[in-house]
Scaffold this active site. Structure first.
Site, PDB file in Angstrom:
ATOM      1  N   ASN A 148      -2.560  -0.120   6.213  1.00  0.00           N
ATOM      2  CA  ASN A 148      -1.834  -1.050   7.094  1.00  0.00           C
ATOM      3  C   ASN A 148      -0.956  -0.367   8.143  1.00  0.00           C
ATOM      4  O   ASN A 148       0.024  -0.916   8.630  1.00  0.00           O
ATOM      5  CB  ASN A 148      -1.060  -2.092   6.278  1.00  0.00           C
ATOM      6  CG  ASN A 148      -0.037  -1.457   5.356  1.00  0.00           C
ATOM      7  OD1 ASN A 148       0.123  -0.236   5.349  1.00  0.00           O
ATOM      8  ND2 ASN A 148       0.667  -2.276   4.598  1.00  0.00           N
ATOM      9  N   ARG A 177       0.457  -4.882  12.433  1.00  0.00           N
ATOM     10  CA  ARG A 177      -0.573  -4.952  11.395  1.00  0.00           C
ATOM     11  C   ARG A 177      -1.619  -6.012  11.726  1.00  0.00           C
ATOM     12  O   ARG A 177      -2.808  -5.843  11.450  1.00  0.00           O
ATOM     13  CB  ARG A 177       0.087  -5.231  10.044  1.00  0.00           C
ATOM     14  CG  ARG A 177       0.838  -4.009   9.489  1.00  0.00           C
ATOM     15  CD  ARG A 177       1.771  -4.372   8.368  1.00  0.00           C
ATOM     16  NE  ARG A 177       2.303  -3.213   7.666  1.00  0.00           N
ATOM     17  CZ  ARG A 177       3.262  -3.274   6.751  1.00  0.00           C
ATOM     18  NH1 ARG A 177       3.813  -4.440   6.440  1.00  0.00           N
ATOM     19  NH2 ARG A 177       3.691  -2.185   6.145  1.00  0.00           N
ATOM     20  N   THR A 180       2.680  -7.483   5.010  1.00  0.00           N
ATOM     21  CA  THR A 180       2.135  -6.279   4.366  1.00  0.00           C
ATOM     22  C   THR A 180       0.607  -6.309   4.334  1.00  0.00           C
ATOM     23  O   THR A 180      -0.056  -5.291   4.557  1.00  0.00           O
ATOM     24  CB  THR A 180       2.663  -6.183   2.914  1.00  0.00           C
ATOM     25  OG1 THR A 180       4.087  -6.166   2.952  1.00  0.00           O
ATOM     26  CG2 THR A 180       2.151  -4.940   2.220  1.00  0.00           C
ATOM     27  N   TYR A 229       8.680   5.565  -2.583  1.00  0.00           N
ATOM     28  CA  TYR A 229       8.044   4.407  -3.227  1.00  0.00           C
ATOM     29  C   TYR A 229       8.453   4.297  -4.703  1.00  0.00           C
ATOM     30  O   TYR A 229       7.642   3.881  -5.539  1.00  0.00           O
ATOM     31  CB  TYR A 229       6.521   4.516  -3.097  1.00  0.00           C
ATOM     32  CG  TYR A 229       5.997   4.222  -1.705  1.00  0.00           C
ATOM     33  CD1 TYR A 229       6.314   3.028  -1.043  1.00  0.00           C
ATOM     34  CD2 TYR A 229       5.153   5.113  -1.043  1.00  0.00           C
ATOM     35  CE1 TYR A 229       5.819   2.746   0.231  1.00  0.00           C
ATOM     36  CE2 TYR A 229       4.649   4.834   0.230  1.00  0.00           C
ATOM     37  CZ  TYR A 229       4.989   3.652   0.852  1.00  0.00           C
ATOM     38  OH  TYR A 229       4.484   3.367   2.116  1.00  0.00           O
ATOM     39  N   HIS A 276       4.897   1.781   8.241  1.00  0.00           N
ATOM     40  CA  HIS A 276       5.927   1.417   7.256  1.00  0.00           C
ATOM     41  C   HIS A 276       7.223   1.061   7.982  1.00  0.00           C
ATOM     42  O   HIS A 276       7.532   1.632   9.023  1.00  0.00           O
ATOM     43  CB  HIS A 276       6.221   2.603   6.318  1.00  0.00           C
ATOM     44  CG  HIS A 276       7.497   2.417   5.550  1.00  0.00           C
ATOM     45  ND1 HIS A 276       7.550   1.691   4.389  1.00  0.00           N
ATOM     46  CD2 HIS A 276       8.779   2.815   5.819  1.00  0.00           C
ATOM     47  CE1 HIS A 276       8.805   1.660   3.955  1.00  0.00           C
ATOM     48  NE2 HIS A 276       9.568   2.331   4.801  1.00  0.00           N
ATOM     49  N   ARG A 312      10.581  -5.678  10.825  1.00  0.00           N
ATOM     50  CA  ARG A 312       9.637  -6.275   9.866  1.00  0.00           C
ATOM     51  C   ARG A 312       8.806  -7.367  10.559  1.00  0.00           C
ATOM     52  O   ARG A 312       7.621  -7.526  10.266  1.00  0.00           O
ATOM     53  CB  ARG A 312      10.393  -6.857   8.666  1.00  0.00           C
ATOM     54  CG  ARG A 312      11.077  -5.817   7.792  1.00  0.00           C
ATOM     55  CD  ARG A 312      10.139  -4.933   7.024  1.00  0.00           C
ATOM     56  NE  ARG A 312       9.299  -5.628   6.085  1.00  0.00           N
ATOM     57  CZ  ARG A 312       8.574  -5.030   5.123  1.00  0.00           C
ATOM     58  NH1 ARG A 312       8.610  -3.706   4.987  1.00  0.00           N
ATOM     59  NH2 ARG A 312       7.815  -5.712   4.321  1.00  0.00           N
ATOM     60  N   GLU A 364      16.330   5.239   2.875  1.00  0.00           N
ATOM     61  CA  GLU A 364      15.118   5.871   3.412  1.00  0.00           C
ATOM     62  C   GLU A 364      15.435   6.840   4.551  1.00  0.00           C
ATOM     63  O   GLU A 364      14.816   7.903   4.650  1.00  0.00           O
ATOM     64  CB  GLU A 364      14.134   4.789   3.868  1.00  0.00           C
ATOM     65  CG  GLU A 364      13.561   4.003   2.693  1.00  0.00           C
ATOM     66  CD  GLU A 364      12.543   2.950   3.087  1.00  0.00           C
ATOM     67  OE1 GLU A 364      11.886   2.407   2.188  1.00  0.00           O
ATOM     68  OE2 GLU A 364      12.402   2.648   4.292  1.00  0.00           O
ATOM     69  N   PHE A 390      -1.854   0.073  -7.738  1.00  0.00           N
ATOM     70  CA  PHE A 390      -2.309   0.733  -6.505  1.00  0.00           C
ATOM     71  C   PHE A 390      -1.522   2.006  -6.198  1.00  0.00           C
ATOM     72  O   PHE A 390      -1.806   2.683  -5.211  1.00  0.00           O
ATOM     73  CB  PHE A 390      -2.232  -0.235  -5.314  1.00  0.00           C
ATOM     74  CG  PHE A 390      -0.855  -0.800  -5.054  1.00  0.00           C
ATOM     75  CD1 PHE A 390       0.092  -0.083  -4.332  1.00  0.00           C
ATOM     76  CD2 PHE A 390      -0.510  -2.058  -5.540  1.00  0.00           C
ATOM     77  CE1 PHE A 390       1.353  -0.606  -4.092  1.00  0.00           C
ATOM     78  CE2 PHE A 390       0.756  -2.587  -5.298  1.00  0.00           C
ATOM     79  CZ  PHE A 390       1.695  -1.850  -4.572  1.00  0.00           C
ATOM     80  N   LYS A 410       1.815   5.602   9.516  1.00  0.00           N
ATOM     81  CA  LYS A 410       1.126   6.173   8.350  1.00  0.00           C
ATOM     82  C   LYS A 410      -0.088   6.999   8.803  1.00  0.00           C
ATOM     83  O   LYS A 410      -0.479   6.939   9.986  1.00  0.00           O
ATOM     84  CB  LYS A 410       0.718   5.030   7.428  1.00  0.00           C
ATOM     85  CG  LYS A 410       1.910   4.281   6.818  1.00  0.00           C
ATOM     86  CD  LYS A 410       1.429   3.114   5.956  1.00  0.00           C
ATOM     87  CE  LYS A 410       2.575   2.457   5.210  1.00  0.00           C
ATOM     88  NZ  LYS A 410       2.099   1.360   4.328  1.00  0.00           N
TER      89      LYS A 410
HETATM   90  N1  UDP Z   1       0.039  -1.565  -0.971  1.00  0.00           N
HETATM   91  C1  UDP Z   1      -1.268  -1.516  -1.389  1.00  0.00           C
HETATM   92  N2  UDP Z   1      -1.771  -2.541  -2.145  1.00  0.00           N
HETATM   93  C2  UDP Z   1      -1.028  -3.611  -2.498  1.00  0.00           C
HETATM   94  C3  UDP Z   1       0.312  -3.664  -2.076  1.00  0.00           C
HETATM   95  C4  UDP Z   1       0.821  -2.613  -1.308  1.00  0.00           C
HETATM   96  O1  UDP Z   1      -1.985  -0.562  -1.078  1.00  0.00           O
HETATM   97  O2  UDP Z   1      -1.543  -4.521  -3.170  1.00  0.00           O
HETATM   98  C5  UDP Z   1       0.589  -0.462  -0.171  1.00  0.00           C
HETATM   99  C6  UDP Z   1       0.660  -0.800   1.316  1.00  0.00           C
HETATM  100  O3  UDP Z   1       0.365   0.387   2.043  1.00  0.00           O
HETATM  101  C7  UDP Z   1       2.112  -1.192   1.509  1.00  0.00           C
HETATM  102  C8  UDP Z   1       2.788  -0.222   0.553  1.00  0.00           C
HETATM  103  O4  UDP Z   1       1.926  -0.185  -0.576  1.00  0.00           O
HETATM  104  O5  UDP Z   1       2.523  -1.059   2.848  1.00  0.00           O
HETATM  105  C9  UDP Z   1       4.186  -0.593   0.113  1.00  0.00           C
HETATM  106  O6  UDP Z   1       4.167  -1.898  -0.403  1.00  0.00           O
HETATM  107  P1  UDP Z   1       5.325  -2.931  -0.073  1.00  0.00           P
HETATM  108  O7  UDP Z   1       5.152  -4.101  -0.980  1.00  0.00           O
HETATM  109  O8  UDP Z   1       6.633  -2.237  -0.082  1.00  0.00           O
HETATM  110  O9  UDP Z   1       4.944  -3.420   1.417  1.00  0.00           O
HETATM  111  P2  UDP Z   1       5.596  -3.060   2.841  1.00  0.00           P
HETATM  112  O10 UDP Z   1       7.091  -2.955   2.628  1.00  0.00           O
HETATM  113  O11 UDP Z   1       4.976  -1.783   3.308  1.00  0.00           O
HETATM  114  O12 UDP Z   1       5.228  -4.221   3.739  1.00  0.00           O
HETATM  115 MG    MG Z   2       8.250  -1.970   1.230  1.00  0.00          MG
END
Ligand code: UDP
Ligand code: MG
Length: 192
Positions: free
Chosen positions: A154, A144, A133, A91, A157, A127, A168, A99, A51
């Site tokens: 974070n 992370r 996350t 997204y 992705h 993952r 994706e 958010f 990112k």
């Molecule tokens: N995110 C955020 N606030 C939150 C949850 C998610 O800013 O409370 C952002 C964060 O950058 C995250 C992205 O949204 O990586 C996508 O969220 P997801 O739940 O898909 O998490 P990921 O798959 O990236 O672990």
């Molecule tokens: Mg995700």
């Protein structure tokens, strides 16, 4: 012993005793195996993206290193400034989240490095490599957990299922941008 290893050993002995037919069979047989897993037919792929904060903090190399040292194979790589249209599709499940507007601002704040990695169980393993996350919940040793402190920054992705990965990958990459390649220690040495 793995056929690939046998193949390699024979090459160092000069392969004088093996017929051309035998060598051809070994090479073709070896090529059908996944280099990273040793398991035939394993071609799972996932999308990973460094990112904007990861790029700006010069973390691209350290992130790529973790995937390479784990044994996964890089089959696609590009830097791009992601558009709001692309991110809206990427997204799409988060549009209603509070958010979401700040996530879009974050993801368009600079270039992103998008990659496709391939190998056995690569979606799940990736993952695990990323960690939770929320970096506050991410274990030390994960990307992370090692490089970030807040969920809104974070670093990286990764697709969270094989179905999402396919969607994706086709969103971020043209088919022609993904390259199938063979490892030099797995058979190519036999070709003239
Ligand atoms: N995110 C955020 N606030 C939150 C949850 C998610 O800013 O409370 C952002 C964060 O950058 C995250 C992205 O949204 O990586 C996508 O969220 P997801 O739940 O898909 O998490 P990921 O798959 O990236 O672990
Ligand atoms: Mg995700």
């Amino acid at each position: 012993m793995a056929v690939g290893a046998l193949c390699l050993m024979n090459s160092f002995r000069g392969v004088r005793s093996a017929s051309r037919l035998q060598i051809t069979w070994l090479c073709e047989h070896t090529r059908s195996h996944s280099i990273t897993s040793g398991i035939p037919g394993v071609k799972e792929r996932t999308l990973v993206a460094v990112k904007p904060d990861g790029v700006q903090r010069r973390l691209i190399g350290q992130i790529i290193k973790r995937f390479e040292q784990r044994g996964f194979r890089l089959v696609g790589l590009k830097m791009l400034q992601a558009s709001e249209e692309l991110l809206a599709q990427h997204y799409s499940s988060l549009h209603r989240k509070p958010f979401y507007p700040s996530l879009l601002r974050y993801m368009t704040s600079g270039p992103v490095v998008a990659m496709v990695w391939e190998g056995h169980n690569v979606v799940k393993s990736t993952r695990m490599l990323l960690g939770n996350t929320n970096p506050a919940e991410a274990s030390p040793g994960t990307i992370r957990g090692d490089f970030s402190i807040h969920i809104s920054r974070n670093i990286v992705h990764a697709s969270d299922s094989t179905e999402v990965a396919q969607k994706e990958i086709s969103l971020w990459f043209q088919r022609s941008e993904l390259i199938d390649w063979e490892c030099c220690d797995h058979g190519n040495i036999y070709h003239p």
